[in-house]
Write an enzyme that holds these catalytic residues in place. Structure first.
Site, PDB file in Angstrom:
ATOM      1  N   CYS A   1     -20.289 -39.125 -32.588  1.00  0.00           N
ATOM      2  CA  CYS A   1     -19.903 -38.025 -31.702  1.00  0.00           C
ATOM      3  C   CYS A   1     -20.340 -38.318 -30.265  1.00  0.00           C
ATOM      4  CB  CYS A   1     -20.558 -36.734 -32.176  1.00  0.00           C
ATOM      5  SG  CYS A   1     -20.270 -35.356 -31.070  1.00  0.00           S
TER       6      CYS A   1
ATOM      7  N   LYS B   1      22.139 -31.280 -21.589  1.00  0.00           N
ATOM      8  CA  LYS B   1      20.674 -31.328 -21.702  1.00  0.00           C
ATOM      9  C   LYS B   1      20.119 -32.514 -20.925  1.00  0.00           C
ATOM     10  CE  LYS B   1      19.876 -28.245 -25.162  1.00  0.00           C
ATOM     11  NZ  LYS B   1      18.757 -27.571 -25.741  1.00  0.00           N
TER      12      LYS B   1
ATOM     13  N   LYS C   1      30.630 -23.664 -17.368  1.00  0.00           N
ATOM     14  CA  LYS C   1      31.536 -22.663 -17.948  1.00  0.00           C
ATOM     15  C   LYS C   1      32.899 -22.767 -17.280  1.00  0.00           C
ATOM     16  CE  LYS C   1      27.609 -19.590 -18.615  1.00  0.00           C
ATOM     17  NZ  LYS C   1      26.798 -18.529 -18.022  1.00  0.00           N
TER      18      LYS C   1
ATOM     19  N   SER D   1      25.890 -19.407 -29.570  1.00  0.00           N
ATOM     20  CA  SER D   1      25.098 -20.527 -29.029  1.00  0.00           C
ATOM     21  C   SER D   1      25.993 -21.327 -28.102  1.00  0.00           C
ATOM     22  CB  SER D   1      24.654 -21.500 -30.104  1.00  0.00           C
ATOM     23  OG  SER D   1      24.048 -20.877 -31.151  1.00  0.00           O
TER      24      SER D   1
ATOM     25  N   CYS E   1     -23.226 -35.682 -29.235  1.00  0.00           N
ATOM     26  CA  CYS E   1     -24.551 -35.584 -29.847  1.00  0.00           C
ATOM     27  C   CYS E   1     -24.932 -36.834 -30.638  1.00  0.00           C
ATOM     28  CB  CYS E   1     -24.633 -34.355 -30.748  1.00  0.00           C
ATOM     29  SG  CYS E   1     -23.682 -34.500 -32.255  1.00  0.00           S
TER      30      CYS E   1
ATOM     31  N   PHE F   1       0.826  -1.193   0.000  1.00  0.00           N
ATOM     32  CA  PHE F   1       0.000   0.000   0.000  1.00  0.00           C
ATOM     33  C   PHE F   1       0.872   1.258   0.000  1.00  0.00           C
ATOM     34  CE2 PHE F   1      -2.179   3.393   2.256  1.00  0.00           C
ATOM     35  CZ  PHE F   1      -3.301   3.537   1.457  1.00  0.00           C
ATOM     36  N   GLU F   2       1.860   1.270   0.912  1.00  0.00           N
ATOM     37  CA  GLU F   2       2.761   2.430   0.971  1.00  0.00           C
ATOM     38  C   GLU F   2       3.515   2.595  -0.343  1.00  0.00           C
ATOM     39  OE1 GLU F   2       4.793   2.926   5.177  1.00  0.00           O
ATOM     40  OE2 GLU F   2       4.395   0.820   4.706  1.00  0.00           O
ATOM     41  N   PHE F   3       3.947   1.449  -0.882  1.00  0.00           N
ATOM     42  CA  PHE F   3       4.683   1.498  -2.145  1.00  0.00           C
ATOM     43  C   PHE F   3       3.829   2.149  -3.228  1.00  0.00           C
ATOM     44  CE2 PHE F   3       6.097  -0.059  -6.225  1.00  0.00           C
ATOM     45  CZ  PHE F   3       7.482   0.053  -6.133  1.00  0.00           C
ATOM     46  N   ASP F   4       2.592   1.671  -3.336  1.00  0.00           N
ATOM     47  CA  ASP F   4       1.707   2.211  -4.366  1.00  0.00           C
ATOM     48  C   ASP F   4       1.461   3.697  -4.179  1.00  0.00           C
ATOM     49  OD1 ASP F   4       1.607  -0.233  -5.507  1.00  0.00           O
ATOM     50  OD2 ASP F   4      -0.332  -0.812  -4.639  1.00  0.00           O
TER      51      ASP F   4
ATOM     52  N   GLU G   1      25.849 -23.922 -13.795  1.00  0.00           N
ATOM     53  CA  GLU G   1      24.654 -23.101 -13.564  1.00  0.00           C
ATOM     54  C   GLU G   1      23.431 -23.796 -14.147  1.00  0.00           C
ATOM     55  OE1 GLU G   1      25.272 -19.438 -15.650  1.00  0.00           O
ATOM     56  OE2 GLU G   1      27.263 -19.180 -14.780  1.00  0.00           O
TER      57      GLU G   1
ATOM     58  N   ASP H   1      15.135 -21.918 -19.161  1.00  0.00           N
ATOM     59  CA  ASP H   1      14.469 -22.155 -20.437  1.00  0.00           C
ATOM     60  C   ASP H   1      13.563 -20.968 -20.775  1.00  0.00           C
ATOM     61  OD1 ASP H   1      13.984 -23.518 -22.691  1.00  0.00           O
ATOM     62  OD2 ASP H   1      12.668 -25.022 -21.801  1.00  0.00           O
TER      63      ASP H   1
ATOM     64  N   LYS I   1      20.368 -24.135 -16.625  1.00  0.00           N
ATOM     65  CA  LYS I   1      20.087 -23.648 -17.973  1.00  0.00           C
ATOM     66  C   LYS I   1      18.617 -23.238 -18.027  1.00  0.00           C
ATOM     67  CE  LYS I   1      20.953 -24.679 -22.832  1.00  0.00           C
ATOM     68  NZ  LYS I   1      19.677 -24.253 -23.377  1.00  0.00           N
TER      69      LYS I   1
ATOM     70  N   TYR J   1      23.296 -14.006 -16.342  1.00  0.00           N
ATOM     71  CA  TYR J   1      24.338 -15.014 -16.156  1.00  0.00           C
ATOM     72  C   TYR J   1      25.655 -14.700 -16.845  1.00  0.00           C
ATOM     73  CZ  TYR J   1      21.829 -16.540 -20.362  1.00  0.00           C
ATOM     74  OH  TYR J   1      21.188 -16.585 -21.565  1.00  0.00           O
TER      75      TYR J   1
ATOM     76  N   CYS K   1     -17.250 -33.883 -36.059  1.00  0.00           N
ATOM     77  CA  CYS K   1     -18.689 -34.088 -35.928  1.00  0.00           C
ATOM     78  C   CYS K   1     -19.357 -33.079 -36.848  1.00  0.00           C
ATOM     79  CB  CYS K   1     -19.132 -33.858 -34.491  1.00  0.00           C
ATOM     80  SG  CYS K   1     -20.924 -33.676 -34.359  1.00  0.00           S
TER      81      CYS K   1
ATOM     82  N   CYS L   1     -24.624 -29.675 -32.123  1.00  0.00           N
ATOM     83  CA  CYS L   1     -23.698 -30.386 -31.248  1.00  0.00           C
ATOM     84  C   CYS L   1     -23.237 -29.398 -30.165  1.00  0.00           C
ATOM     85  CB  CYS L   1     -22.515 -30.875 -32.088  1.00  0.00           C
ATOM     86  SG  CYS L   1     -21.324 -31.796 -31.140  1.00  0.00           S
TER      87      CYS L   1
HETATM   88  P1  AMP Z   1      20.613 -23.409 -26.969  1.00  0.00           P
HETATM   89  O1  AMP Z   1      19.531 -22.399 -27.259  1.00  0.00           O
HETATM   90  O2  AMP Z   1      20.107 -24.753 -26.627  1.00  0.00           O
HETATM   91  O3  AMP Z   1      21.720 -23.357 -28.001  1.00  0.00           O
HETATM   92  O4  AMP Z   1      21.319 -22.912 -25.636  1.00  0.00           O
HETATM   93  C1  AMP Z   1      21.933 -21.667 -25.564  1.00  0.00           C
HETATM   94  C2  AMP Z   1      21.054 -20.754 -24.786  1.00  0.00           C
HETATM   95  O5  AMP Z   1      20.935 -21.178 -23.430  1.00  0.00           O
HETATM   96  C3  AMP Z   1      21.628 -19.378 -24.651  1.00  0.00           C
HETATM   97  O6  AMP Z   1      21.370 -18.595 -25.773  1.00  0.00           O
HETATM   98  C4  AMP Z   1      20.916 -18.851 -23.437  1.00  0.00           C
HETATM   99  O7  AMP Z   1      19.745 -18.192 -23.835  1.00  0.00           O
HETATM  100  C5  AMP Z   1      20.460 -20.076 -22.684  1.00  0.00           C
HETATM  101  N1  AMP Z   1      20.899 -20.151 -21.288  1.00  0.00           N
HETATM  102  C6  AMP Z   1      20.087 -20.486 -20.267  1.00  0.00           C
HETATM  103  N2  AMP Z   1      20.733 -20.479 -19.109  1.00  0.00           N
HETATM  104  C7  AMP Z   1      22.003 -20.124 -19.359  1.00  0.00           C
HETATM  105  C8  AMP Z   1      23.149 -19.932 -18.541  1.00  0.00           C
HETATM  106  N3  AMP Z   1      23.107 -20.141 -17.220  1.00  0.00           N
HETATM  107  N4  AMP Z   1      24.290 -19.552 -19.146  1.00  0.00           N
HETATM  108  C9  AMP Z   1      24.334 -19.363 -20.487  1.00  0.00           C
HETATM  109  N5  AMP Z   1      23.277 -19.528 -21.311  1.00  0.00           N
HETATM  110  C10 AMP Z   1      22.120 -19.913 -20.761  1.00  0.00           C
HETATM  111 ZN    ZN Z   2     -21.461 -33.805 -32.129  1.00  0.00          ZN
END
Ligand code: AMP
Ligand code: ZN
Length: 668
Positions: free
Chosen positions: A405, A311, A287, A82, A408, A34-37, A112, A116, A114, A223, A423, A429
């Site tokens: 179906c 992977k 790394k 990549s 129906c 609330f204060e933040f807002d 680290e 997604d 990875k 990262y 269907c 339906c």
């Molecule tokens: P790929 O897309 O499978 O070639 O994997 C490479 C991608 O992994 C990079 O472009 C990053 O976007 C992603 N990624 C996710 N976590 C990490 C991380 N901890 N360090 C480096 N890349 C990462």
């Molecule tokens: Zn149907």
């Protein structure tokens, strides 16, 4: 006076930056929401009043709202490479051997998660966020700064002592929780759910309205530090520094490993534990820690030699098939679903898996009560990848696809070039009736706000509506008894229905849901057949003469008007005052500068939508055609134009314009 104001504004910004940091990075809120807002509001008001003190990194800009029409392409100062992939420990050992060949001292690693999501590169200058760019092809990406500013984990202003000019690279992702929330919302609105958090995250980054991006609830983790010069000697120390400056870094879930065995332990641990993370990871990134070693190892044509992705394998379990059930979609498409004995897979209990269509069932040679292998890969919905035939009993029968179906009872049809059953009972339906109604009220059709999918389903169950015309007979007395319906919401619905009578014919025509008649086709039809009567009386031949209308669409239209129930519905819509004729001023011709010329648009347009472009052509006397041929005069190319551009160049007589040149032509 103005100095005081400026000081006040800066103090507020400073304070809010700190609160943001405490909340999002440290996870230790220091004041109430609330204060933040209240403080944010105070700052917003001051900024609105004194725009001369605006700052692109003000905490108020977190809320977004600015609209970007097209994202400029930006060259990366440092290429975004990549990563090489590895799938087992042998691959990793080979990698280590290659490293040892170059470097004859002990090598440390940082392991680290990875993440997604979508990768991002963010430029900071003098402690301020300047620019955020997507990875793109690694050499250049799209500038999406205003969208990235809305992500709470990304600091707009840094703390402590930091280098003057550097980039932080990281991943933008969506937590499972926010992904589920988003999908629940979409379902409520009758929209298709998003497939997975990763695609949703990268899609969100490209939205034009940053206010919408904000609503998606994205997260960020950084990262990699990259610049001409490095303020430390190891990757690990760089991450620690970045953390001091206010970044959320991968270090939080990373490990400094002295040996490859440490790395393997880290991998084994997260292979199990990843399912308990609030977000998805698809592997581990390893790394080489020392920057000196990294320099010595260098890069291949596509990836650093000093880093490796590991992977995870998709997890696979065996369970029993209990039955197969069939769902009927809103377009009448049938989806078979396997009901499974509940089994734990990738951290969640799986009870069902999609079987997609009859061909897949045949290919699996699925029998009743088979023991099946279920796998969860990148997708959210698990799939059956095989059958353990050893456990099949001799009396077990093949799964027989349904003939009728389940909703129906109508006999199903299978369209030859598609693997899917439908269907055909479109008008009665239940899921199809509801689907059609949802389409009718949707934004691009009659745009009846406040009438969501759930309400429509209820109205249908209560037998109050079965086709669009029924909407116009609804009364407040009928609406009020429905779940969660109050006086005001009922009135809103009735108002929305009333207002829909002003919606132009082309949208109504799209809304009544004639198969294959989308928005564009509806527009073209209205241009050639300005009243519903004329359209109804048109023969297939006449319909086919309209540009872009082929036999498939023509048949679908004549079949629609051959149906008595449809005719009755149209008659009723007309009586209720719905627009079934072309209005006066639509499609006015503005000029004839493009007279007799033909146009085609290709690639990603950024100054206008394809629809707007085609409208412009028509309003200035030109004609749109749908393919590159000798008859084409102009090809207008947007970003990433492909085969059409090439073909046009080959023909040689076609004038190729970019979007701006097209506008210049129109305005000439
Ligand atoms: P790929 O897309 O499978 O070639 O994997 C490479 C991608 O992994 C990079 O472009 C990053 O976007 C992603 N990624 C996710 N976590 C990490 C991380 N901890 N360090 C480096 N890349 C990462
Ligand atoms: Zn149907």
């Amino acid at each position: 006076m103005s100095e005081n104001i400026q000081q006040k504004i800066e103090e507020l910004r400073e304070e809010l930056h700190q609160h943001n940091y405490n909340y999002y990075i440290l996870d230790e809120p220091s004041i109430s929401d609330f204060e933040f807002d209240a403080k944010l509001k105070e700052l917003q008001d001051l900024e609105a009043q004194y725009p001369e003190f605006n700052d692109p990194n003000s905490p108020t800009l977190r809320v977004g709202g600015g609209v970007t029409k097209n994202f400029p392409t930006v060259q990366h100062q440092f290429r975004m490479y990549s990563l090489d992939n590895s799938y087992d420990f042998n691959d990793l050992e080979d990698w280590e051997k290659r490293i040892i060949k170059t470097i004859d001292e002990p090598v440390e690693f940082v392991a680290e998660l990875k993440y997604d999501g979508a990768s991002i590169s963010i430029l900071y200058e003098n402690g301020k966020l300047i620019q955020a760019v997507t990875r793109g092809d690694g050499f250049q990406g799209d500038e999406i700064t205003s969208n990235v500013r809305t992500i709470s984990d990304v600091p707009l202003k840094l703390k402590g002592e930091f280098p003057e000019h550097f980039y932080m690279r990281g991943e933008i992702y969506l937590t499972r929780k926010n992904f589920d929330k988003l999908n629940a919302l979409r379902e409520e609105e009758g929209l298709d759910p998003f497939m997975n958090p990763r695609n949703t995250a990268s899609g969100s980054l490209k939205m034009q309205d940053s206010g919408e991006v904000r609503k998606r609830g994205l997260s960020a983790v950084l990262y990699q530090y990259i610049a001409e010069n490095f303020p430390a000697e190891t990757h690990w120390d760089l991450l620690a520094n970045a953390k001091q400056w206010g970044f959320r870094v991968s270090e939080d879930q990373a490990k400094l490993c002295r040996t490859l065995d440490d790395v393997k332990n880290f991998i084994n641990y997260w292979d199990q534990e990843r399912h308990n993370l609030p977000f998805e990871i698809d592997g581990i990134v390893i790394k080489v820690n020392s920057l000196k070693h990294q320099r010595e190892l260098g890069y291949t044509a596509k990836s650093p030699r000093w880093a490796m992705a590991y992977k995870f394998k998709a997890e696979k379990v065996e369970t029993e098939l209990l039955s197969v059930s069939y769902q009927v979609g809103r377009t009448g498409a049938i989806t078979p679903v396997a009901n499974l004995r509940p089994v734990l897979l990738a951290g969640t209990t799986v009870k069902r898996a999609s079987l997609h269509n009859e061909d897949i069932i045949k290919k699996l040679d699925l029998h009743e009560n088979d023991f099946v292998y279920v796998e969860k890969g990148g997708e959210i919905i698990p799939k059956i990848v095989g059958v353990n035939t050893e456990k099949r009993t001799s009396e077990s029968k093949e799964i027989e696809y349904i003939k009728h179906c389940p909703e129906c009872g109508t006999e199903l049809v299978k369209i030859e070039d598609q693997a899917i059953h439908f269907c055909p009972n479109e008008l009665h339906c239940p899921p199809q009736v509801v689907g059609r109604m949802i389409h009718y009220v949707s934004r691009k059709a009659l745009n009846i706000e406040n009438l969501g999918g759930e309400t429509i389903e209820q109205l249908y169950r209560e037998k109050l509506i079965e086709n669009p015309a029924d909407l116009y007979t609804l009364t407040k007395e009928q609406l009020l008894p429905l779940d969660r319906m109050a006086e005001k919401s009922a009135q809103n619905i009735l108002d929305g229905v009333e207002k829909s009578k002003e919606i132009p014919f082309e949208k109504v025509l799209y809304g009544i849901g004639i198969k294959h008649v989308g928005e564009t086709v509806a527009k073209k039809l209205v241009k050639n057949f300005p009243t519903i009567e004329e359209l109804k009386n048109a023969t297939e031949e006449e319909l086919c003469q309209v540009e872009d209308i082929g036999a498939k669409i023509a048949v679908s239209i004549t079949e629609f008007f051959a149906n008595q129930e449809n005719l009755l519905m149209i008659e009723r819509l007309k009586n209720y005052g719905v627009q079934l004729e072309k209005g006066e001023n639509t499609n006015d011709v503005i000029s004839n500068v493009l007279d007799g010329k033909t146009f085609l648009f290709t690639g990603k347009l950024s100054l206008f939508t394809r629809e707007q472009a085609e409208e412009m052509v028509e309003k200035h006397g030109g004609k749109n055609i749908s393919a590159v041929s000798k008859n084409l005069n102009y090809l207008i190319v947007g970003e990433k134009a492909g085969s059409k551009l090439k073909k046009a160049q080959d023909i040689g007589t076609i004038t190729i314009l970019d979007e701006q040149q097209f506008l210049d032509l129109v305005n000439s």
